[in-house]
Design a protein around this motif. Structure first.
Motif, PDB file in Angstrom:
ATOM      1  N   THR A 173       0.747  -1.310   0.061  1.00 54.23           N
ATOM      2  CA  THR A 173      -0.084   0.038  -0.175  1.00 54.23           C
ATOM      3  C   THR A 173       0.750   1.191  -0.035  1.00 54.23           C
ATOM      4  OG1 THR A 173      -0.142  -0.089   2.496  1.00 54.23           O
ATOM      5  CG2 THR A 173      -1.950  -0.957   1.379  1.00 54.23           C
ATOM      6  N   TYR A 174       2.198   0.724   0.345  1.00 54.41           N
ATOM      7  CA  TYR A 174       3.037   2.516   0.411  1.00 54.41           C
ATOM      8  C   TYR A 174       3.393   2.811  -0.805  1.00 54.41           C
ATOM      9  CZ  TYR A 174       6.243  -1.559   1.151  1.00 54.41           C
ATOM     10  OH  TYR A 174       7.109  -2.597   1.040  1.00 54.41           O
ATOM     11  N   TRP A 175       3.193   2.016  -2.024  1.00 52.56           N
ATOM     12  CA  TRP A 175       3.750   2.551  -3.361  1.00 52.56           C
ATOM     13  C   TRP A 175       2.818   3.479  -3.773  1.00 52.56           C
ATOM     14  CZ3 TRP A 175       8.400   1.573  -3.252  1.00 52.56           C
ATOM     15  CH2 TRP A 175       8.994   0.194  -3.150  1.00 52.56           C
ATOM     16  N   SER A 176       3.098   4.688  -4.720  1.00 54.62           N
ATOM     17  CA  SER A 176       2.274   5.350  -5.546  1.00 54.62           C
ATOM     18  C   SER A 176       1.912   4.457  -6.557  1.00 54.62           C
ATOM     19  CB  SER A 176       2.858   6.403  -5.960  1.00 54.62           C
ATOM     20  OG  SER A 176       3.830   6.147  -6.837  1.00 54.62           O
ATOM     21  N   ALA A 177       0.678   4.972  -7.674  1.00 57.33           N
ATOM     22  CA  ALA A 177       0.314   4.207  -8.480  1.00 57.33           C
ATOM     23  C   ALA A 177       1.257   3.857  -9.724  1.00 57.33           C
ATOM     24  CB  ALA A 177      -0.892   4.666  -9.031  1.00 57.33           C
ATOM     25  N   ALA A 178       2.285   4.931  -9.718  1.00 55.58           N
ATOM     26  CA  ALA A 178       3.221   4.823 -10.992  1.00 55.58           C
ATOM     27  C   ALA A 178       4.528   3.967 -10.447  1.00 55.58           C
ATOM     28  CB  ALA A 178       3.662   6.257 -10.860  1.00 55.58           C
ATOM     29  N   GLN A 179       4.566   4.029  -8.974  1.00 55.65           N
ATOM     30  CA  GLN A 179       5.759   2.957  -8.942  1.00 55.65           C
ATOM     31  C   GLN A 179       5.023   1.539  -8.692  1.00 55.65           C
ATOM     32  OE1 GLN A 179       5.930   4.778  -4.608  1.00 55.65           O
ATOM     33  NE2 GLN A 179       7.673   5.690  -5.055  1.00 55.65           N
ATOM     34  N   ARG A 180       3.872   1.194  -8.345  1.00 51.67           N
ATOM     35  CA  ARG A 180       3.313  -0.008  -8.345  1.00 51.67           C
ATOM     36  C   ARG A 180       3.469  -0.345  -9.903  1.00 51.67           C
ATOM     37  NH1 ARG A 180      -0.934   1.194  -6.188  1.00 51.67           N
ATOM     38  NH2 ARG A 180      -0.087   0.671  -4.012  1.00 51.67           N
ATOM     39  N   GLN A 181       3.076   0.327 -10.678  1.00 46.13           N
ATOM     40  CA  GLN A 181       3.034  -0.129 -12.013  1.00 46.13           C
ATOM     41  C   GLN A 181       4.416  -0.313 -12.538  1.00 46.13           C
ATOM     42  OE1 GLN A 181       1.390   2.797 -14.842  1.00 46.13           O
ATOM     43  NE2 GLN A 181       1.756   1.846 -16.502  1.00 46.13           N
ATOM     44  N   PHE A 182       5.470   0.549 -12.249  1.00 45.14           N
ATOM     45  CA  PHE A 182       6.601   0.137 -12.853  1.00 45.14           C
ATOM     46  C   PHE A 182       7.167  -1.244 -12.153  1.00 45.14           C
ATOM     47  CE2 PHE A 182      11.245   0.506 -11.649  1.00 45.14           C
ATOM     48  CZ  PHE A 182      11.707   0.606 -12.983  1.00 45.14           C
ATOM     49  N   LEU A 183       7.165  -1.240 -11.038  1.00 45.54           N
ATOM     50  CA  LEU A 183       7.374  -2.535 -10.483  1.00 45.54           C
ATOM     51  C   LEU A 183       6.898  -3.950 -10.833  1.00 45.54           C
ATOM     52  CD1 LEU A 183       7.564  -1.606  -6.702  1.00 45.54           C
ATOM     53  CD2 LEU A 183       9.536  -2.022  -8.015  1.00 45.54           C
ATOM     54  N   GLY A 184       5.536  -3.763 -11.195  1.00 43.45           N
ATOM     55  CA  GLY A 184       4.800  -4.820 -11.869  1.00 43.45           C
ATOM     56  C   GLY A 184       5.242  -4.964 -13.262  1.00 43.45           C
ATOM     57  N   GLU A 185       5.464  -4.088 -14.204  1.00 44.50           N
ATOM     58  CA  GLU A 185       5.658  -4.252 -15.259  1.00 44.50           C
ATOM     59  C   GLU A 185       7.137  -4.730 -15.539  1.00 44.50           C
ATOM     60  OE1 GLU A 185       5.647  -0.180 -17.039  1.00 44.50           O
ATOM     61  OE2 GLU A 185       3.464  -0.188 -17.347  1.00 44.50           O
ATOM     62  N   GLN A 186       8.052  -4.462 -14.827  1.00 40.80           N
ATOM     63  CA  GLN A 186       9.549  -4.919 -14.786  1.00 40.80           C
ATOM     64  C   GLN A 186       9.370  -6.419 -14.381  1.00 40.80           C
ATOM     65  OE1 GLN A 186      11.616  -2.832 -16.082  1.00 40.80           O
ATOM     66  NE2 GLN A 186       9.879  -1.641 -16.134  1.00 40.80           N
ATOM     67  N   LEU A 187       8.717  -6.824 -13.460  1.00 43.46           N
ATOM     68  CA  LEU A 187       8.794  -8.302 -13.280  1.00 43.46           C
ATOM     69  C   LEU A 187       7.980  -8.890 -14.454  1.00 43.46           C
ATOM     70  CD1 LEU A 187       7.764  -8.170  -9.540  1.00 43.46           C
ATOM     71  CD2 LEU A 187       9.768  -8.836 -10.345  1.00 43.46           C
ATOM     72  N   LYS A 188       6.909  -8.570 -14.725  1.00 44.56           N
ATOM     73  CA  LYS A 188       6.138  -9.156 -15.863  1.00 44.56           C
ATOM     74  C   LYS A 188       6.791  -9.430 -17.114  1.00 44.56           C
ATOM     75  CE  LYS A 188       1.884  -8.757 -18.573  1.00 44.56           C
ATOM     76  NZ  LYS A 188       0.585  -8.093 -18.916  1.00 44.56           N
ATOM     77  N   GLU A 189       7.766  -8.266 -17.394  1.00 47.85           N
ATOM     78  CA  GLU A 189       8.301  -8.325 -18.743  1.00 47.85           C
ATOM     79  C   GLU A 189       9.820  -8.942 -18.498  1.00 47.85           C
ATOM     80  OE1 GLU A 189       8.752  -4.321 -19.915  1.00 47.85           O
ATOM     81  OE2 GLU A 189       6.723  -3.947 -20.211  1.00 47.85           O
ATOM     82  N   ASP A 190      10.326  -9.343 -17.283  1.00 50.72           N
ATOM     83  CA  ASP A 190      11.374  -9.999 -17.055  1.00 50.72           C
ATOM     84  C   ASP A 190      12.491  -9.336 -17.540  1.00 50.72           C
ATOM     85  OD1 ASP A 190      12.760 -11.821 -15.466  1.00 50.72           O
ATOM     86  OD2 ASP A 190      12.919 -13.168 -17.252  1.00 50.72           O
ATOM     87  N   ALA A 191      12.227  -7.948 -17.344  1.00 50.53           N
ATOM     88  CA  ALA A 191      13.313  -6.913 -17.651  1.00 50.53           C
ATOM     89  C   ALA A 191      14.459  -6.835 -17.079  1.00 50.53           C
ATOM     90  CB  ALA A 191      12.689  -5.495 -17.713  1.00 50.53           C
ATOM     91  N   ASP A 192      15.464  -6.051 -17.344  1.00 49.70           N
ATOM     92  CA  ASP A 192      16.715  -6.086 -16.690  1.00 49.70           C
ATOM     93  C   ASP A 192      16.699  -5.634 -15.151  1.00 49.70           C
ATOM     94  OD1 ASP A 192      18.381  -6.889 -18.749  1.00 49.70           O
ATOM     95  OD2 ASP A 192      18.623  -4.608 -19.275  1.00 49.70           O
TER      96      ASP A 192
END
Length: 81
Positions: free
Chosen positions: A43-62
């Protein structure tokens, strides 16, 4: 050469958070998550932070490796129990 600290520092900068070693350690200590809460659901992440973290994990990015390291650190207390 261990680049973990600098990579975590860069992740914190990307998230718009204080990125000194002391600030990172304090954040991790003060934001431990229960075992059943995913790092992207904290709950402590902002929407943008949450989106960034989720995208990085989903895309298996660097960034996924560092996000996973952060995830492990944020769950350290629940794993120790």
């Amino acid at each position: 050469m261990d680049t973990t600290e600098s990579r975590m520092t860069t992740l914190f900068e990307q998230l718009g958070l204080e990125s000194s070693n002391e600030a990172i350690a304090a954040f991790i200590l003060g934001h431990q998550l229960p075992a059943d809460v995913k790092v992207t659901e904290a709950t402590y992440w902002s929407a943008a932070q949450r989106q960034f973290l989720g995208e990085q994990l989903k895309e298996d990015a660097d960034w996924a490796i560092v996000v996973d390291e952060l995830n492990e650190a944020l769950h350290a207390d629940s794993v120790a129990r």
